[in-house]
Design a protein around this motif. Structure first.
Motif, PDB file in Angstrom:
ATOM      1  N   GLN A  15       0.817  -1.211   0.000  1.00 27.28           N
ATOM      2  CA  GLN A  15       0.000   0.000   0.000  1.00 27.28           C
ATOM      3  C   GLN A  15       0.855   1.266   0.000  1.00 27.28           C
ATOM      4  N   TYR A  16       1.918   1.284   0.778  1.00 25.71           N
ATOM      5  CA  TYR A  16       2.740   2.486   0.881  1.00 25.71           C
ATOM      6  C   TYR A  16       3.548   2.732  -0.397  1.00 25.71           C
ATOM      7  N   ALA A  17       4.010   1.657  -1.032  1.00 28.95           N
ATOM      8  CA  ALA A  17       4.727   1.810  -2.301  1.00 28.95           C
ATOM      9  C   ALA A  17       3.790   2.362  -3.374  1.00 28.95           C
ATOM     10  N   ILE A  18       2.550   1.890  -3.381  1.00 28.19           N
ATOM     11  CA  ILE A  18       1.579   2.363  -4.361  1.00 28.19           C
ATOM     12  C   ILE A  18       1.232   3.831  -4.123  1.00 28.19           C
ATOM     13  N   LEU A  19       1.074   4.220  -2.862  1.00 25.56           N
ATOM     14  CA  LEU A  19       0.773   5.626  -2.558  1.00 25.56           C
ATOM     15  C   LEU A  19       1.927   6.540  -2.972  1.00 25.56           C
ATOM     16  N   LEU A  20       3.148   6.112  -2.687  1.00 26.71           N
ATOM     17  CA  LEU A  20       4.319   6.899  -3.080  1.00 26.71           C
ATOM     18  C   LEU A  20       4.435   6.962  -4.602  1.00 26.71           C
ATOM     19  N   ALA A  21       4.206   5.836  -5.263  1.00 31.74           N
ATOM     20  CA  ALA A  21       4.249   5.809  -6.724  1.00 31.74           C
ATOM     21  C   ALA A  21       3.148   6.698  -7.307  1.00 31.74           C
ATOM     22  N   GLY A  22       1.975   6.695  -6.682  1.00 31.26           N
ATOM     23  CA  GLY A  22       0.884   7.545  -7.141  1.00 31.26           C
ATOM     24  C   GLY A  22       1.248   9.023  -7.068  1.00 31.26           C
ATOM     25  N   ALA A  23       1.993   9.395  -6.022  1.00 26.49           N
ATOM     26  CA  ALA A  23       2.444  10.788  -5.907  1.00 26.49           C
ATOM     27  C   ALA A  23       3.394  11.130  -7.061  1.00 26.49           C
ATOM     28  N   PHE A  24       4.300  10.224  -7.379  1.00 26.18           N
ATOM     29  CA  PHE A  24       5.214  10.467  -8.486  1.00 26.18           C
ATOM     30  C   PHE A  24       4.488  10.454  -9.832  1.00 26.18           C
ATOM     31  N   PHE A  25       3.449   9.638  -9.957  1.00 29.46           N
ATOM     32  CA  PHE A  25       2.644   9.660 -11.171  1.00 29.46           C
ATOM     33  C   PHE A  25       1.997  11.031 -11.330  1.00 29.46           C
ATOM     34  N   GLY A  26       1.507  11.589 -10.234  1.00 26.26           N
ATOM     35  CA  GLY A  26       0.911  12.923 -10.272  1.00 26.26           C
ATOM     36  C   GLY A  26       1.919  13.990 -10.665  1.00 26.26           C
ATOM     37  N   ILE A  27       3.138  13.877 -10.168  1.00 28.48           N
ATOM     38  CA  ILE A  27       4.194  14.824 -10.543  1.00 28.48           C
ATOM     39  C   ILE A  27       4.491  14.703 -12.035  1.00 28.48           C
ATOM     40  N   GLY A  28       4.581  13.484 -12.531  1.00 27.56           N
ATOM     41  CA  GLY A  28       4.825  13.262 -13.959  1.00 27.56           C
ATOM     42  C   GLY A  28       3.689  13.775 -14.811  1.00 27.56           C
ATOM     43  N   TYR A  29       2.460  13.567 -14.364  1.00 28.78           N
ATOM     44  CA  TYR A  29       1.311  14.047 -15.124  1.00 28.78           C
ATOM     45  C   TYR A  29       1.257  15.574 -15.124  1.00 28.78           C
ATOM     46  N   GLY A  30       1.616  16.178 -14.009  1.00 29.76           N
ATOM     47  CA  GLY A  30       1.666  17.640 -13.946  1.00 29.76           C
ATOM     48  C   GLY A  30       2.720  18.204 -14.891  1.00 29.76           C
ATOM     49  N   ALA A  31       3.876  17.554 -14.952  1.00 26.58           N
ATOM     50  CA  ALA A  31       4.923  17.998 -15.881  1.00 26.58           C
ATOM     51  C   ALA A  31       4.457  17.830 -17.322  1.00 26.58           C
ATOM     52  N   TYR A  32       3.816  16.700 -17.597  1.00 29.29           N
ATOM     53  CA  TYR A  32       3.282  16.470 -18.950  1.00 29.29           C
ATOM     54  C   TYR A  32       2.270  17.549 -19.318  1.00 29.29           C
ATOM     55  N   THR A  33       1.356  17.850 -18.423  1.00 31.69           N
ATOM     56  CA  THR A  33       0.321  18.837 -18.704  1.00 31.69           C
ATOM     57  C   THR A  33       0.929  20.211 -18.962  1.00 31.69           C
ATOM     58  N   SER A  34       1.925  20.583 -18.188  1.00 28.20           N
ATOM     59  CA  SER A  34       2.584  21.879 -18.377  1.00 28.20           C
ATOM     60  C   SER A  34       3.242  21.982 -19.742  1.00 28.20           C
ATOM     61  N   VAL A  35       3.968  20.940 -20.114  1.00 23.66           N
ATOM     62  CA  VAL A  35       4.648  20.938 -21.411  1.00 23.66           C
ATOM     63  C   VAL A  35       3.621  20.887 -22.540  1.00 23.66           C
ATOM     64  N   ASP A  36       2.542  20.135 -22.336  1.00 23.69           N
ATOM     65  CA  ASP A  36       1.497  20.019 -23.349  1.00 23.69           C
ATOM     66  C   ASP A  36       0.872  21.385 -23.641  1.00 23.69           C
ATOM     67  N   TRP A  37       0.521  22.114 -22.600  1.00 18.28           N
ATOM     68  CA  TRP A  37      -0.063  23.447 -22.790  1.00 18.28           C
ATOM     69  C   TRP A  37       0.938  24.384 -23.474  1.00 18.28           C
ATOM     70  N   ALA A  38       2.206  24.312 -23.065  1.00 14.82           N
ATOM     71  CA  ALA A  38       3.222  25.174 -23.673  1.00 14.82           C
ATOM     72  C   ALA A  38       3.386  24.851 -25.154  1.00 14.82           C
ATOM     73  N   LEU A  39       3.396  23.564 -25.500  1.00 15.41           N
ATOM     74  CA  LEU A  39       3.536  23.170 -26.894  1.00 15.41           C
ATOM     75  C   LEU A  39       2.348  23.642 -27.723  1.00 15.41           C
ATOM     76  N   VAL A  40       1.160  23.492 -27.161  1.00 13.91           N
ATOM     77  CA  VAL A  40      -0.038  23.919 -27.891  1.00 13.91           C
ATOM     78  C   VAL A  40      -0.040  25.429 -28.107  1.00 13.91           C
ATOM     79  N   THR A  41       0.263  26.193 -27.074  1.00  6.85           N
ATOM     80  CA  THR A  41       0.238  27.655 -27.243  1.00  6.85           C
ATOM     81  C   THR A  41       1.336  28.131 -28.184  1.00  6.85           C
ATOM     82  N   ASP A  42       2.451  27.397 -28.268  1.00  6.52           N
ATOM     83  CA  ASP A  42       3.515  27.775 -29.204  1.00  6.52           C
ATOM     84  C   ASP A  42       3.138  27.469 -30.649  1.00  6.52           C
ATOM     85  N   THR A  43       2.281  26.481 -30.870  1.00  7.73           N
ATOM     86  CA  THR A  43       1.954  26.082 -32.239  1.00  7.73           C
ATOM     87  C   THR A  43       0.625  26.655 -32.740  1.00  7.73           C
TER      88      THR A  43
END
Length: 113
Positions: A15-43
């Motif tokens: 359970q604790y490994a999954i919760l920690l991994a879920g936090a890192f998944f959220g960080i990765g998704y946040g980074a993806y979303t930021s780059v995605d918006w930047a790419l869209v606004t640039d194009t």
């Protein structure tokens, strides 16, 4: 990062490994979303049509999420009788495949044409 986290979801059942991994998944998704918006606004074209294109882009981002939930539910329903929550393992494998495909597709974008 999100692909690595999906491997953690597959290999670890703590359970604790999954919760920690879920936090890192959220960080990765946040980074993806930021780059995605930047790419869209640039194009976006520098016209008064930019809002229309942003709406289309937003709808095309939401549509796969709606379809994915349905496909995921069907997979879980079909595999529900297999022990050890095998359906969730299959969903994580599909997630890895789609993340890899998305990475390969987005690498083709070099800039505004």
């Amino acid at each position: 990062m999100m692909i690595l986290v999906c491997f953690v979801f597959i290999w670890f059942r703590n359970q604790y490994a999954i919760l920690l991994a879920g936090a890192f998944f959220g960080i990765g998704y946040g980074a993806y979303t930021s780059v995605d918006w930047a790419l869209v606004t640039d194009t976006l074209p520098p016209t008064d049509q930019a809002g229309k294109f942003m709406g289309i882009w937003s709808a095309m981002g939401i549509l796969p999420q709606m379809v994915g939930i349905t496909i995921g539910a069907i997979i879980l329903q079909i595999l529900r009788s297999i022990p050890n929550h095998f359906g969730y393992t299959i969903l994580s494998i599909f997630t890895i495949i789609y993340l890899l495909l998305g990475t390969l597709v987005i690498k083709q974008v070099k800039g505004v044409r």
